[in-house]
Design an enzyme around this catalytic site. Structure first.
Site, short mmCIF file in Angstrom:
data_model
loop_
_atom_site.label_atom_id
_atom_site.label_comp_id
_atom_site.label_asym_id
_atom_site.label_seq_id
_atom_site.Cartn_x
_atom_site.Cartn_y
_atom_site.Cartn_z
NE ARG A 197 -3.37 2.52 2.68
CZ ARG A 197 -4.38 2.70 3.54
NH1 ARG A 197 -4.71 1.75 4.38
NH2 ARG A 197 -5.04 3.84 3.55
CG ASN A 202 -10.95 -0.90 -1.23
OD1 ASN A 202 -12.10 -0.81 -1.65
ND2 ASN A 202 -10.57 -0.37 -0.08
CB CYS A 238 -18.00 0.47 -0.19
SG CYS A 238 -16.94 1.90 0.12
CG HIS A 241 -13.59 3.86 -3.10
ND1 HIS A 241 -12.35 3.39 -2.75
CD2 HIS A 241 -14.43 3.49 -2.09
CE1 HIS A 241 -12.44 2.74 -1.59
NE2 HIS A 241 -13.70 2.80 -1.17
CE1 TYR A 297 -11.02 6.10 -1.04
CE2 TYR A 297 -13.25 6.06 -0.17
CZ TYR A 297 -11.93 5.64 -0.12
OH TYR A 297 -11.53 4.76 0.86
#
Length: 418
Positions: free
Chosen positions: A88, A143, A163, A193, A240
């Site tokens: 990440r 995700n 989500c 998102h 987002y």
């Protein structure tokens, strides 16, 4: 009912466990599955203490054996992070070198995550299909949820994507209005998102205009977009969307500062130490900083609906478009408010989507199609094409450089790139 949690060794798992302990009376066994044995032992033992603290009659077990863990499961929740927090952090870093936002679910970072995640999820899903009970649901929280859910559905799995963005809005709007969260029904529309709250119905009356009028600055701060955007749109974008509406600002602010992944890694180390304390029986407040607020309520509520244990509540989920958004193909996966029951989620009727929203949804959908193709078949050309199609990249210079950086960063996870 047996629920399997794949990725159960996550430090976030106690949030999910707390939800099942408080709200999931239908659960007879909750099995946590993760290859990280040492961490799983710590999280599993803490999860069992949470169940005991609430007096829940179900059992919590844990195993590193995926096949054994999913055997005879009624449903499986997938919450994997292939490559862990280090991957990440890389996703959030390398795009910045090209002047593009670094984020784990959108842009080049989101594509990197999709490439290494989709093949793993599909392998896990096949093993679930082979060993879980016939018709077992797969609830995906991994995700990028929209792309992963599309991959699962295309492979014939009984899957739905989940989500926590919408349930967060529902809770905040309900608090402002002084009503129970269940009384608020959102007109939640878009892609994962990439969503907007276009209405907030209470007893059939849209209360969103008064919410915007009374709490404009607060809402704008929460979603990190200028207040005038909300006023102009007449709706509330998810946070987002800030990466789209404030792209260059995010790039400037992200340079030379720790990434969100680095902060989460620090939180995880502290949480694991806390979980080792055998006297700890409640989720610590620090877990709230880990992210994913209300995920447990969303997951437990959705599973209850899918198994017919409520009166068909409304949930915001990732499902096939069919005819819901007429400007997208029927097989696209969208995120929408849907009434869920034994037959699965059924999207609520949707009024016409304005051209500005429809344009961004369509553009991003095109990228997601190419991203999924790249995840399934590999190859630099497919990676480049997906990057070129992304609304936040879209230039040869950036796509060309990012393709090489992405492949280099993910080489250990991408079999075709080794």
């Amino acid at each position: 009912m047996k629920i399997a949690v794949i990725g159960g060794g996550s430090t976030y798992t106690p949030e999910l466990v707390d939800g099942f302990a408080r709200l999931g009376s239908m659960v007879s066994e909750l099995v946590l599955i993760d290859p990280a044995a040492e961490r799983l032992e710590i999280v599993g033992a803490f999860a069992a203490r949470i169940f005991k603290q609430y007096g829940h009659p179900g059992t919590v077990t844990w195993t590193t054996d995926l096949d054994a863990g999913v055997t005879d499961a009624d449903a499986a929740v997938i919450q994997l992070r292939v490559g862990g927090q280090q991957a990440r952090i890389t996703d959030e870093t390398f795009p910045l070198e090209c002047g593009c936002v670094g984020q784990e679910t959108t842009g080049a970072g989101g594509l990197a995550k999709a490439l290494r995640t989709v093949p793993v999820i599909l392998d896990v899903a096949e093993r679930i299909r082979a060993r879980a009970k016939p018709g077992a649901w797969i609830v995906d929280f991994t995700n990028p949820v929209g792309i992963v859910t599309r991959a699962l559905l295309d492979a014939g799995h009984k899957a739905v994507g989940l989500c926590n963005v919408a349930i967060g809005f529902q809770r905040r709007f309900a608090a402002h209005l002084g009503v129970a969260p269940s009384a608020v029904v959102l007109d939640h529309v878009g892609l994962n998102h990439l969503t907007w709250e276009r209405a907030a119905y209470v007893d059939g009356v849209d209360r969103l205009p008064e919410l915007i009028s009374a709490h404009l600055d607060e809402i704008a701060g929460e979603v990190d977009v200028p207040a005038e955007i909300i006023t102009m749109l007449g709706n509330v974008p998810s946070y987002y969307l800030s990466y789209f509406y404030n792209h260059d600002k995010h790039v400037r602010e992200s340079r030379n500062v720790p990434t969100r992944g680095q902060r989460v890694a620090e939180i995880e180390a502290i949480l694991l130490d806390m979980y080792r304390d055998v006297t700890l029986t409640e989720k610590p407040a620090l877990l709230g900083e880990r992210g994913g607020a209300y995920y447990s309520e969303a997951a437990v509520g959705l599973l209850a609906s899918l198994f017919g244990l409520d009166d068909g509540a409304v949930h915001s989920v990732n499902v096939r478009n069919n005819l819901t958004l007429p400007f997208l193909p029927a097989d696209a996966v969208i995120e929408i408010s849907a009434r869920a029951g034994l037959e699965g989620p059924v999207p609520l009727p949707v009024t016409a989507v304005s051209p500005d929203l429809a344009a961004l949804i369509t553009h991003t959908w095109g990228y997601e199609e190419l991203a999924l193709d790249a995840a399934l078949r590999g190859g630099r050309d497919r990676v480049y094409r997906a990057l070129l199609a992304h609304p936040l990249i879209g230039q040869h210079e950036y796509a060309d450089a990012l393709a090489d950086k992405l492949i280099a960063a993910g080489r250990s996870h991408l079999a075709w790139a080794r």
